[in-house]
Design a protein around this motif. Structure first.
Motif, PDB file in Angstrom:
ATOM      1  N   TRP A 130      46.935  42.670  40.258  1.00  0.00           N
ATOM      2  CA  TRP A 130      46.971  42.736  41.718  1.00  0.00           C
ATOM      3  C   TRP A 130      46.955  41.350  42.352  1.00  0.00           C
ATOM      4  CZ3 TRP A 130      42.824  41.365  45.075  1.00  0.00           C
ATOM      5  CH2 TRP A 130      41.674  40.939  44.413  1.00  0.00           C
ATOM      6  N   ALA A 131      47.352  41.314  43.630  1.00  0.00           N
ATOM      7  CA  ALA A 131      47.497  40.038  44.331  1.00  0.00           C
ATOM      8  C   ALA A 131      46.220  39.635  45.018  1.00  0.00           C
ATOM      9  CB  ALA A 131      48.616  40.152  45.358  1.00  0.00           C
ATOM     10  N   SER A 132      45.579  38.588  44.489  1.00  0.00           N
ATOM     11  CA  SER A 132      44.512  37.936  45.229  1.00  0.00           C
ATOM     12  C   SER A 132      45.181  36.761  45.963  1.00  0.00           C
ATOM     13  CB  SER A 132      43.396  37.468  44.290  1.00  0.00           C
ATOM     14  OG  SER A 132      42.346  36.892  45.050  1.00  0.00           O
ATOM     15  N   SER A 133      44.458  35.717  46.251  1.00  0.00           N
ATOM     16  CA  SER A 133      45.051  34.668  47.083  1.00  0.00           C
ATOM     17  C   SER A 133      44.363  33.333  46.864  1.00  0.00           C
ATOM     18  CB  SER A 133      44.895  35.095  48.539  1.00  0.00           C
ATOM     19  OG  SER A 133      44.981  33.999  49.399  1.00  0.00           O
TER      20      SER A 133
ATOM     21  N   VAL B  37      57.038  39.799  47.726  1.00  0.00           N
ATOM     22  CA  VAL B  37      56.807  39.667  46.282  1.00  0.00           C
ATOM     23  C   VAL B  37      57.112  41.001  45.586  1.00  0.00           C
ATOM     24  CG1 VAL B  37      55.121  39.048  44.500  1.00  0.00           C
ATOM     25  CG2 VAL B  37      55.071  37.876  46.706  1.00  0.00           C
TER      26      VAL B  37
ATOM     27  N   ILE C 263      56.631  32.821  40.710  1.00  0.00           N
ATOM     28  CA  ILE C 263      55.591  33.836  40.897  1.00  0.00           C
ATOM     29  C   ILE C 263      55.947  35.110  40.133  1.00  0.00           C
ATOM     30  CG2 ILE C 263      54.644  35.427  42.661  1.00  0.00           C
ATOM     31  CD1 ILE C 263      53.262  32.710  42.731  1.00  0.00           C
TER      32      ILE C 263
ATOM     33  N   CYS D  30      53.787  37.107  37.385  1.00  0.00           N
ATOM     34  CA  CYS D  30      53.414  38.538  37.500  1.00  0.00           C
ATOM     35  C   CYS D  30      53.813  39.290  36.225  1.00  0.00           C
ATOM     36  CB  CYS D  30      54.122  39.182  38.695  1.00  0.00           C
ATOM     37  SG  CYS D  30      53.531  38.578  40.275  1.00  0.00           S
TER      38      CYS D  30
ATOM     39  N   ARG E  91      45.890  34.738  41.948  1.00  0.00           N
ATOM     40  CA  ARG E  91      45.713  33.979  43.189  1.00  0.00           C
ATOM     41  C   ARG E  91      47.021  33.252  43.496  1.00  0.00           C
ATOM     42  NH1 ARG E  91      39.639  31.662  41.655  1.00  0.00           N
ATOM     43  NH2 ARG E  91      38.550  33.642  42.020  1.00  0.00           N
ATOM     44  N   PHE E  92      47.793  33.855  44.379  1.00  0.00           N
ATOM     45  CA  PHE E  92      49.087  33.270  44.753  1.00  0.00           C
ATOM     46  C   PHE E  92      48.878  32.088  45.698  1.00  0.00           C
ATOM     47  CE2 PHE E  92      51.121  37.796  44.620  1.00  0.00           C
ATOM     48  CZ  PHE E  92      51.214  37.732  43.237  1.00  0.00           C
TER      49      PHE E  92
ATOM     50  N   LEU F 161      50.502  45.139  45.061  1.00  0.00           N
ATOM     51  CA  LEU F 161      50.855  44.041  45.966  1.00  0.00           C
ATOM     52  C   LEU F 161      50.759  44.441  47.434  1.00  0.00           C
ATOM     53  CD1 LEU F 161      53.962  42.856  43.907  1.00  0.00           C
ATOM     54  CD2 LEU F 161      51.771  41.668  44.064  1.00  0.00           C
TER      55      LEU F 161
ATOM     56  N   LYS G 118      40.124  39.242  50.343  1.00  0.00           N
ATOM     57  CA  LYS G 118      40.680  39.024  48.997  1.00  0.00           C
ATOM     58  C   LYS G 118      39.549  38.719  48.003  1.00  0.00           C
ATOM     59  CE  LYS G 118      45.031  39.859  49.412  1.00  0.00           C
ATOM     60  NZ  LYS G 118      45.678  40.922  48.617  1.00  0.00           N
TER      61      LYS G 118
END
Ligand SMILES: O=C(O)[C@H]1O[C@H](OP(=O)(O)OP(=O)(O)OC[C@H]2O[C@@H](n3ccc(=O)[nH]c3=O)[C@H](O)[C@@H]2O)[C@H](O)[C@@H](O)[C@@H]1O
Length: 435
Positions: free
Chosen positions: A218-221, A106, A321, A325, A272-273, A176, A250
């Motif tokens: 930032w990347a959560s999930s 990503v 995605i 972002c 949340r990806f 990320l 996460k």
């Protein structure tokens, strides 16, 4: 220097037993004795420095599976590259973004999209070998060609982060860098704590002290929804039953974000990806290694849930995605603190970035078979108890409303693009891509 260098060298193990050793060496002249002792001590010191860490099981004890690396940085040429990469094309309202994990899947796509539209971008990546680092190097080469410089270093290296903030006044951080993967958490739990918790805190510490403070996305999930059964998953749903340590780190990240927002006025947005896939993707993910194994004629394991139920994912294409972002960065409000002190309430957000149309894993395999024109050797097995969840499905109305997020790529179309990339990259294109 990387914090990975901070390894106890246990000098106590190297006690010199003078009586048994030196007394046997009956040197008469003290200069010779002095020279000998100096030489001996020198050897001993070198040994202590060169010594590898206590050799337990290295893949278990080394937090990021990587061999111990030192990162060298600094110097006028290095700083010049950073400044050039951070320069915005549109002088008026372009942002200056630190992208951590820039050599990741990503991270590469987001960095490239930011640079393309004229923003200043500096990447940061530790190039660990969780998966083939040559793929990360190829992504780095790709970014370099578009003018993005990736600093080699770890988010746990506070000195490096401080230095970067001293050289560049970042308006935003796109964070990320993480230890990804749901199942690997059972193999190497320490790497998740190291990157997803300690690393996050280090980064936020530096951001909070920076002047001006940047806004952080930032990347959560999607994995934070854990064992929830109510679908589609909404940001309002409970997230207190993670099924894997990955998910738990996460979720911890989301709570840590809350704390830094509350105390220091940092503007924080967690995304949340939902199972992101596409060209330049991660080889540890199912769609990627299924492709590899199908082409090799190796059998693949397709998980099914209890009572032969299907396992499904809300697979989300990378370009969608990336738009999410960028939408999050564009709508991020400024942090409100200065000098580490909060001056007023700051923005705190969490969004689902999914495709909102779950597809059974068996259908993913059928699409791959059609596109690769190869029949897969399928082995349907009960989902192992390894952190996986049976299904994911995103409610994306919040992201739609606030970020203008609107995914447009279905799995069939996205996988077609992935397969095209995969075939070209691994059949000779790999070398060309890295050039
Ligand atoms: O959306 C997310 O939050 C997560 O998505 C992925 O995790 P996952 O959805 O488990 O993706 P894969 O590992 O590619 O698995 C995809 C599907 O294939 C299934 N699978 C996996 C491996 C396998 O051998 N067989 C199999 O059927 C899994 O159960 C899952 O349903 C990423 O790996 C995580 O880093 C990310 O945070």
């Amino acid at each position: 220097m990387s914090r990975l260098d901070d390894i106890p060298s246990s000098p106590g193990k190297f006690k010199i037993d003078k009586s048994s050793y030196f007394n046997r060496l009956r040197f008469q002249s003290s200069p010779i004795k002095f020279a000998f002792i100096s030489f001996f001590l020198l050897c001993l010191i070198s040994l202590l420095f060169l010594r590898s860490p206590p050799s337990v099981n290295s893949s278990q004890s080394d937090p990021s599976r990587r061999s111990l690396r030192t990162f060298t940085y600094g110097g006028p040429a290095w700083e010049k590259r950073i400044r050039a990469s951070a320069r915005t094309r549109t002088s008026s309202n372009g942002m200056t973004v630190l992208v951590t994990g820039a050599a990741g899947f990503v991270g590469t796509h987001v960095s490239s999209a930011l640079k393309r539209r004229g923003d200043g971008v500096i990447g940061l990546d530790n190039f660990n070998d969780y998966y083939d680092p040559s793929l990360k190097r190829a992504r780095q080469a790709l970014l370099e060609r578009s003018g993005v410089f990736i600093v080699e270093g770890d988010i746990n290296d506070v000195e490096l982060l401080r230095k970067l903030f001293k050289i560049v006044s970042f308006t935003h951080v796109m964070h990320l860098a993480a230890q990804a993967g749901v199942r690997y958490a059972m193999e190497n739990p320490g790497s998740y704590v190291h990157s997803n918790i300690a690393g996050l805190v280090n980064l936020l510490e530096v951001c909070k002290a920076a002047n001006p403070q940047p806004a952080i996305v930032w990347a959560s999930s999607s994995s934070v929804y854990g064992l929830n059964t109510k679908v589609p998953f909404s940001e309002k749903d409970r997230t207190d039953q993670p099924a894997s340590l990955y998910a738990a780190t996460k979720k911890a990240g989301e709570e840590i974000a809350h704390t830094y927002n509350h105390i220091y006025g940092l503007s924080l947005t967690g995304l949340r990806f939902f199972t992101v896939y596409g060209p330049w993707g991660r080889p540890d993910m199912a769609y990627f290694f299924f492709t590899k194994d199908i082409l090799k004629g190796k059998s693949i394991s397709i998980f099914e849930s209890a009572n032969h139920g299907t396992v499904a994912r809300d697979f989300t294409y990378i370009d969608d995605i990336v738009k999410g972002c960028l939408g999050a960065l564009d709508t991020a409000e400024k942090s409100t603190g200065t000098g580490g002190k909060k001056r007023g309430p700051a923005q705190l957000r969490v969004f689902n970035l999914g495709n909102t149309s779950p597809v059974p894993v068996s259908d993913l395999v059928s699409i791959l078979e059609r596109q690769l024109k190869v029949k897969a050797k399928k082995n349907v097995i009960k989902m192992p108890r390894n952190g996986d969840v049976p299904f994911t499905h995103a409610n994306i109305s919040l992201a739609q409303r606030e970020l203008g997020y609107k995914p447009t790529t279905d799995l069939q179309t996205g996988l077609k693009k992935f397969v095209r990339w995969y075939l070209s990259y691994y059949s000779g294109g790999k070398k060309a891509a890295a050039r």
